[in-house]
Design a protein around this motif. Structure first.
Motif, PDB file in Angstrom:
ATOM      1  N   PHE A  54      22.668 -65.818  15.102  1.00  0.00           N
ATOM      2  CA  PHE A  54      22.644 -64.348  15.005  1.00  0.00           C
ATOM      3  C   PHE A  54      21.729 -63.525  15.764  1.00  0.00           C
ATOM      4  O   PHE A  54      22.063 -62.646  16.432  1.00  0.00           O
ATOM      5  N   HIS A  55      20.582 -64.263  15.900  1.00  0.00           N
ATOM      6  CA  HIS A  55      19.469 -63.468  16.966  1.00  0.00           C
ATOM      7  C   HIS A  55      20.124 -63.477  18.477  1.00  0.00           C
ATOM      8  O   HIS A  55      20.110 -62.361  18.916  1.00  0.00           O
ATOM      9  N   ARG A  56      20.766 -64.739  18.718  1.00  0.00           N
ATOM     10  CA  ARG A  56      21.323 -64.695  20.171  1.00  0.00           C
ATOM     11  C   ARG A  56      22.423 -63.407  20.333  1.00  0.00           C
ATOM     12  O   ARG A  56      22.347 -62.691  21.371  1.00  0.00           O
ATOM     13  N   LEU A  57      23.399 -63.325  19.238  1.00  0.00           N
ATOM     14  CA  LEU A  57      24.175 -62.395  19.486  1.00  0.00           C
ATOM     15  C   LEU A  57      23.934 -60.892  19.320  1.00  0.00           C
ATOM     16  O   LEU A  57      24.748 -59.901  19.440  1.00  0.00           O
ATOM     17  N   PRO A  67      14.070 -61.304   9.011  1.00  0.00           N
ATOM     18  CA  PRO A  67      13.428 -62.484   9.422  1.00  0.00           C
ATOM     19  C   PRO A  67      13.953 -63.711   9.020  1.00  0.00           C
ATOM     20  O   PRO A  67      14.135 -64.887   9.390  1.00  0.00           O
ATOM     21  N   ASP A  68      14.411 -63.719   7.602  1.00  0.00           N
ATOM     22  CA  ASP A  68      15.345 -64.947   7.289  1.00  0.00           C
ATOM     23  C   ASP A  68      16.880 -65.122   7.689  1.00  0.00           C
ATOM     24  O   ASP A  68      17.268 -66.362   7.355  1.00  0.00           O
ATOM     25  N   ASP A  75      15.968 -73.188  12.705  1.00  0.00           N
ATOM     26  CA  ASP A  75      15.142 -73.726  11.649  1.00  0.00           C
ATOM     27  C   ASP A  75      15.717 -73.995  10.347  1.00  0.00           C
ATOM     28  O   ASP A  75      16.111 -73.254   9.943  1.00  0.00           O
ATOM     29  N   LYS A  76      15.847 -75.347  10.271  1.00  0.00           N
ATOM     30  CA  LYS A  76      16.610 -75.692   8.831  1.00  0.00           C
ATOM     31  C   LYS A  76      16.036 -75.286   7.721  1.00  0.00           C
ATOM     32  O   LYS A  76      16.767 -74.983   6.596  1.00  0.00           O
ATOM     33  N   SER A  77      14.649 -74.864   7.582  1.00  0.00           N
ATOM     34  CA  SER A  77      14.170 -74.365   6.678  1.00  0.00           C
ATOM     35  C   SER A  77      14.710 -72.963   5.960  1.00  0.00           C
ATOM     36  O   SER A  77      14.202 -72.562   4.897  1.00  0.00           O
ATOM     37  N   LYS A  78      15.186 -72.296   6.906  1.00  0.00           N
ATOM     38  CA  LYS A  78      16.020 -71.055   6.590  1.00  0.00           C
ATOM     39  C   LYS A  78      17.165 -71.302   5.775  1.00  0.00           C
ATOM     40  O   LYS A  78      17.808 -70.328   5.090  1.00  0.00           O
ATOM     41  N   TYR A  79      17.705 -72.411   5.510  1.00  0.00           N
ATOM     42  CA  TYR A  79      19.172 -72.535   5.134  1.00  0.00           C
ATOM     43  C   TYR A  79      19.016 -72.471   3.678  1.00  0.00           C
ATOM     44  O   TYR A  79      17.798 -72.646   2.968  1.00  0.00           O
ATOM     45  N   ALA A  88      25.876 -66.137   0.529  1.00  0.00           N
ATOM     46  CA  ALA A  88      24.681 -64.763   0.201  1.00  0.00           C
ATOM     47  C   ALA A  88      24.269 -64.448   1.553  1.00  0.00           C
ATOM     48  O   ALA A  88      24.047 -63.334   1.960  1.00  0.00           O
ATOM     49  N   ARG A  89      23.821 -65.666   2.121  1.00  0.00           N
ATOM     50  CA  ARG A  89      23.186 -65.150   3.764  1.00  0.00           C
ATOM     51  C   ARG A  89      24.240 -64.681   4.502  1.00  0.00           C
ATOM     52  O   ARG A  89      23.728 -63.919   5.203  1.00  0.00           O
TER      53      ARG A  89
END
Length: 191
Positions: A54-57, A67-68, A75-79, A88-89
């Motif tokens: 999403f950041h790249r696109l 930032p989440d 960053d797997k911790s964001k899942y 939801a994300r």
């Protein structure tokens, strides 16, 4: 709408690709435990939202405000840690940039990235997402369209799990033993 890939679709897809049904089923097992949908009562496809995509696109446009959902590196911790949480994300990202969000998620039984929609035979990412919502056979059809080319098809024909893993899962596939998991799943589907 069927949430389970039909025997006819498995057989026709394998025949069209010149591969064994068990090869296709192995990929499904590794990618989504064999089912591409959330458990009832939901009938939404499984998704996994990737904030670095999403950041790249979106050229990092939402990094500061979300930032989440938007960040420069995987960053797997964001899942979210749950199937519903990933929806939801994705919904939150769609509120920021609908199409970029759809392209930033992996979808369904085969966890195809949305940005691959042209290689899956779709003219828009929205059509790709709707096909993944339409049913399990449609998810298989998108996957077959995507892999009906070298090196994917050839690797499945020869059961060269390392070549398939590198092409489908990326160059770091060995860290997660992706090729070994495919070989194991294939053996289980042959029993």
């Amino acid at each position: 709408m069927s949430l389970i890939i039909s025997d006819q679709a498995w057989a026709a897809s394998a025949r069209n690709l010149g591969v064994e049904v068990a090869c296709l089923q192995a990929v499904a097992s590794v990618e989504s435990a064999g089912t591409g949908f959330l458990p009832p009562p939901s009938n939404e496809p499984k998704v996994l939202f990737e904030g670095h995509i999403f950041h790249r696109l979106t050229s990092g446009h939402f990094d500061a405000t979300a930032p989440d959902l938007s960040y420069p590196h995987w960053d797997k911790s964001k899942y979210a840690g749950s199937l519903e949480g990933e929806w939801a994300r994705l919904n939150a990202a769609m509120a920021l940039d609908h199409d970029a969000a759809l392209e930033s998620a992996s979808w369904g039984t085969f966890q195809l990235m949305g940005f691959n929609y042209p290689a899956c035979g779709f003219s828009t990412v929205r059509d790709f997402a709707e096909a993944h919502r339409a049913g399990a056979d449609e998810q298989l059809a998108a996957f077959v369209q995507f892999i009906d080319r070298p090196p994917f098809r050839d690797a499945l024909r020869t059961k060269d799990w390392a070549v398939f893993a590198a092409a489908y899962n990326g160059p770091d596939y060995a860290k997660n033993q992706y090729n070994i998991r495919l070989a194991t799943a294939y053996s289980q589907h042959c029993e």
